[in-house]
Design a protein around this motif. Structure first.
Motif, mmCIF file in Angstrom:
data_model
loop_
_atom_site.group_PDB
_atom_site.id
_atom_site.type_symbol
_atom_site.label_atom_id
_atom_site.label_comp_id
_atom_site.label_asym_id
_atom_site.label_seq_id
_atom_site.Cartn_x
_atom_site.Cartn_y
_atom_site.Cartn_z
ATOM 1 N N ILE A 82 -2.063 2.387 15.933
ATOM 2 C CA ILE A 82 -1.753 1.730 14.666
ATOM 3 C C ILE A 82 -2.697 0.553 14.445
ATOM 4 O O ILE A 82 -3.276 0.376 13.372
ATOM 5 C CB ILE A 82 -0.293 1.242 14.638
ATOM 6 C CG1 ILE A 82 0.669 2.423 14.702
ATOM 7 C CG2 ILE A 82 -0.028 0.411 13.391
ATOM 8 C CD1 ILE A 82 0.677 3.288 13.481
ATOM 9 N N GLU A 83 -2.850 -0.257 15.478
ATOM 10 C CA GLU A 83 -3.735 -1.417 15.365
ATOM 11 C C GLU A 83 -5.172 -0.972 15.081
ATOM 12 O O GLU A 83 -5.870 -1.573 14.267
ATOM 13 C CB GLU A 83 -3.674 -2.253 16.647
ATOM 14 C CG GLU A 83 -2.312 -2.876 16.920
ATOM 15 C CD GLU A 83 -1.893 -3.834 15.821
ATOM 16 O OE1 GLU A 83 -2.774 -4.413 15.150
ATOM 17 O OE2 GLU A 83 -0.667 -3.974 15.615
ATOM 18 N N SER A 84 -5.608 0.072 15.749
ATOM 19 C CA SER A 84 -6.959 0.577 15.527
ATOM 20 C C SER A 84 -7.111 1.091 14.091
ATOM 21 O O SER A 84 -8.124 0.825 13.427
ATOM 22 C CB SER A 84 -7.260 1.702 16.525
ATOM 23 O OG SER A 84 -8.527 2.271 16.276
ATOM 24 N N PHE A 85 -6.114 1.805 13.609
ATOM 25 C CA PHE A 85 -6.188 2.323 12.244
ATOM 26 C C PHE A 85 -6.197 1.189 11.223
ATOM 27 O O PHE A 85 -6.926 1.247 10.219
ATOM 28 C CB PHE A 85 -5.014 3.257 11.964
ATOM 29 C CG PHE A 85 -4.879 3.616 10.517
ATOM 30 C CD1 PHE A 85 -5.803 4.462 9.903
ATOM 31 C CD2 PHE A 85 -3.858 3.081 9.747
ATOM 32 C CE1 PHE A 85 -5.690 4.775 8.551
ATOM 33 C CE2 PHE A 85 -3.739 3.393 8.406
ATOM 34 C CZ PHE A 85 -4.658 4.244 7.806
ATOM 35 N N ARG A 86 -5.402 0.155 11.445
ATOM 36 C CA ARG A 86 -5.371 -0.968 10.504
ATOM 37 C C ARG A 86 -6.741 -1.611 10.369
ATOM 38 O O ARG A 86 -7.166 -1.964 9.265
ATOM 39 C CB ARG A 86 -4.333 -1.997 10.952
ATOM 40 C CG ARG A 86 -2.887 -1.555 10.725
ATOM 41 C CD ARG A 86 -1.915 -2.527 11.373
ATOM 42 N NE ARG A 86 -0.519 -2.173 11.103
ATOM 43 C CZ ARG A 86 0.529 -2.729 11.706
ATOM 44 N NH1 ARG A 86 0.331 -3.682 12.635
ATOM 45 N NH2 ARG A 86 1.758 -2.365 11.400
ATOM 46 N N LEU A 106 -3.324 -6.048 0.799
ATOM 47 C CA LEU A 106 -3.410 -4.916 -0.121
ATOM 48 C C LEU A 106 -2.465 -3.792 0.271
ATOM 49 O O LEU A 106 -2.225 -2.884 -0.525
ATOM 50 C CB LEU A 106 -4.848 -4.374 -0.157
ATOM 51 C CG LEU A 106 -5.848 -5.144 -1.012
ATOM 52 C CD1 LEU A 106 -7.237 -4.551 -0.846
ATOM 53 C CD2 LEU A 106 -5.436 -5.129 -2.477
ATOM 54 N N TYR A 107 -1.963 -3.828 1.475
ATOM 55 C CA TYR A 107 -1.104 -2.730 1.912
ATOM 56 C C TYR A 107 -0.022 -3.235 2.852
ATOM 57 O O TYR A 107 -0.104 -4.327 3.412
ATOM 58 C CB TYR A 107 -1.936 -1.640 2.604
ATOM 59 C CG TYR A 107 -2.560 -2.051 3.921
ATOM 60 C CD1 TYR A 107 -1.876 -1.897 5.123
ATOM 61 C CD2 TYR A 107 -3.840 -2.613 3.963
ATOM 62 C CE1 TYR A 107 -2.447 -2.276 6.328
ATOM 63 C CE2 TYR A 107 -4.419 -2.994 5.163
ATOM 64 C CZ TYR A 107 -3.714 -2.827 6.347
ATOM 65 O OH TYR A 107 -4.285 -3.207 7.533
ATOM 66 N N THR A 108 0.998 -2.422 3.013
ATOM 67 C CA THR A 108 2.025 -2.665 4.021
ATOM 68 C C THR A 108 2.365 -1.324 4.638
ATOM 69 O O THR A 108 2.252 -0.281 3.991
ATOM 70 C CB THR A 108 3.282 -3.313 3.402
ATOM 71 O OG1 THR A 108 4.197 -3.679 4.452
ATOM 72 C CG2 THR A 108 3.995 -2.370 2.444
ATOM 73 N N ASP A 109 2.759 -1.333 5.902
ATOM 74 C CA ASP A 109 3.032 -0.067 6.576
ATOM 75 C C ASP A 109 4.216 -0.200 7.526
ATOM 76 O O ASP A 109 4.760 -1.293 7.737
ATOM 77 C CB ASP A 109 1.788 0.433 7.320
ATOM 78 C CG ASP A 109 1.313 -0.530 8.401
ATOM 79 O OD1 ASP A 109 1.976 -1.577 8.615
ATOM 80 O OD2 ASP A 109 0.283 -0.260 9.053
ATOM 81 N N ALA A 110 4.622 0.926 8.069
ATOM 82 C CA ALA A 110 5.732 0.971 9.022
ATOM 83 C C ALA A 110 5.560 2.202 9.896
ATOM 84 O O ALA A 110 4.913 3.170 9.502
ATOM 85 C CB ALA A 110 7.073 1.025 8.293
ATOM 86 N N GLY A 134 8.859 -0.352 13.522
ATOM 87 C CA GLY A 134 7.815 -1.370 13.519
ATOM 88 C C GLY A 134 7.267 -1.530 12.116
ATOM 89 O O GLY A 134 7.458 -0.671 11.249
ATOM 90 N N GLY A 135 6.558 -2.629 11.887
ATOM 91 C CA GLY A 135 6.023 -2.878 10.551
ATOM 92 C C GLY A 135 7.138 -3.232 9.584
ATOM 93 O O GLY A 135 8.184 -3.765 9.959
ATOM 94 N N ASP A 136 6.936 -2.900 8.315
ATOM 95 C CA ASP A 136 7.882 -3.255 7.254
ATOM 96 C C ASP A 136 8.827 -2.076 6.985
ATOM 97 O O ASP A 136 8.947 -1.596 5.849
ATOM 98 C CB ASP A 136 7.096 -3.625 5.995
ATOM 99 C CG ASP A 136 7.894 -4.514 5.064
ATOM 100 O OD1 ASP A 136 9.078 -4.770 5.350
ATOM 101 O OD2 ASP A 136 7.348 -4.933 4.028
#
Length: 361
Positions: A82-86, A106-110, A134-136
């Motif tokens: 996830i961190e790598s993709f972000r 610009l974005y939010t994820d979970a 995790g995330g939002d």
């Protein structure tokens, strides 16, 4: 029938039995088409899990899309991906000249993964399906809060849990239990809040678990090694399909499935669902969908059916109205021509009479 001044008024022609039948048939079909349109709109707005893009956008003029990724059982991965993709996504947005507002994003994820854990409260012990989040996560899943609050990735303490209403009653006999504790293993976990899950018909059919618990992904992973199988994101979609293409290109999708939630109820998407009616029952990706995606797929089927029936019911009334309009326009044109000719003839006669009066002939 004679009228005032000796003039004749044309009597409106009465409808024949065949014409009356056709009129009533078209009225009924039009009403059925409207009923299907109402049903389609109701199905499209039934699931809150499909409206994260709207919630995230707020008053912004920028276009956003919600995309979900579902990974196969043998391709689940950990949060490092996830961190790598972000980081990759941040660069992709910069390359596309999409800039975040100052102090914003610009974005939010979970992301989420599931495991079954033993939960104890007093003398009650239950094996509970637990979703590590995790995330939002609760932006994408805005369950109704009955007491307390959600948990968030930014919480100082990551050991709190959220119970669904059924589980709260099984463990405590009440839904007002925020602040109480449950025991998992040898550790106590405070209850942050109690939520009521979706109660729409599609979710009730898709949700087979009698009770659910939510906790932070890290906390669940510490109890039992867990990898996530669902990733959700809301991101800019300046042109239709951009967000989905970025996810398919940049996210470690493997043999997983990426779905654009924001576009799943469009006429074109529903037409594809209808055309793939038989194939939809086959799952070739070894993906086990979470209950909310199964519910969404069920509503897609309903929406596609409503759309198909709406079109079928509307065809005959539409043709009927079109024919009526064409005939009416032709009649009006003919009447206008007749009136013009009559007016010209009357004008000519008037000129002749004036000429006879002047010349005395």
């Amino acid at each position: 029938m004679s009228g005032r001044g000796g003039k004749y008024v044309r009597k409106a022609p009465s409808l024949t039995k065949k014409q009356l039948f056709l009129l009533l048939l078209n009225v009924v079909l039009a009403l059925l088409a409207l009923a299907c349109a109402w049903g389609l709109n109701a199905v499209k707005s039934a699931l809150l899990t499909q409206s994260a893009a709207k919630a995230w956008r707020g008053s912004s003029e920028m276009r956003f899309a919600q995309v979900s990724v579902f990974l196969p059982e043998d391709e689940k991965t950990d949060v490092n991906s996830i961190e790598s993709f972000r980081r990759t996504l941040d660069q992709a947005l910069v390359d596309a000249s999409l800039e975040a507002p100052e102090g914003g994003s610009l974005y939010t994820d979970a992301y989420s993964g599931t495991a079954t854990v033993s939960v104890v409260s007093g003398k009650t012990s239950l094996s509970v399906k637990t979703i590590g989040v995790g995330g939002d996560f609760f932006l994408f899943h805005p369950y109704t809060l009955l007491s307390g609050s959600y948990i968030a990735e930014t919480d100082f303490a990551q050991d709190r849990v959220v119970l669904d209403e059924n589980l709260a009653w099984q463990l405590f006999g009440s839904s007002d239990v925020a602040g109480m504790e449950v025991t998992i293993g040898e550790r106590n976990y405070p209850v942050a809040g109690v939520v009521r899950l979706e109660d729409d018909k599609a979710t009730k059919k898709a949700l087979t678990d009698p009770a659910l618990m939510f906790m932070s992904f890290d906390a669940l992973n510490a109890i039992q090694e867990t990898k996530f199988d669902t990733y959700e994101i809301v991101m800019p979609d300046p042109i239709s399909g951009y967000a989905l293409s970025v996810i398919k290109d940049k996210f470690p999708l493997g043999d997983g499935v990426a779905v654009e939630n924001s576009n799943r109820y469009s006429a074109l998407s529903l037409a594809k669902v209808a055309l793939a009616y038989g194939e939809r029952s086959m799952n070739t990706h070894a993906v086990i969908y979470p209950y909310w995606e199964n519910a969404a797929r069920l509503t897609e089927d309903y929406a596609a059916l409503f759309l198909l029936l709406m079109v079928l019911f509307a065809i005959t009334p539409a043709v009927f109205v079109l024919v009526w309009l064409i005939r009416t326009i032709k009649r009006l044109i003919t009447e206008a021509k007749d009136k013009t000719v009559t007016a010209i003839e009357e004008k000519i006669e008037q000129k002749k009479e004036e000429h006879y009066v002047r010349t005395g002939i």
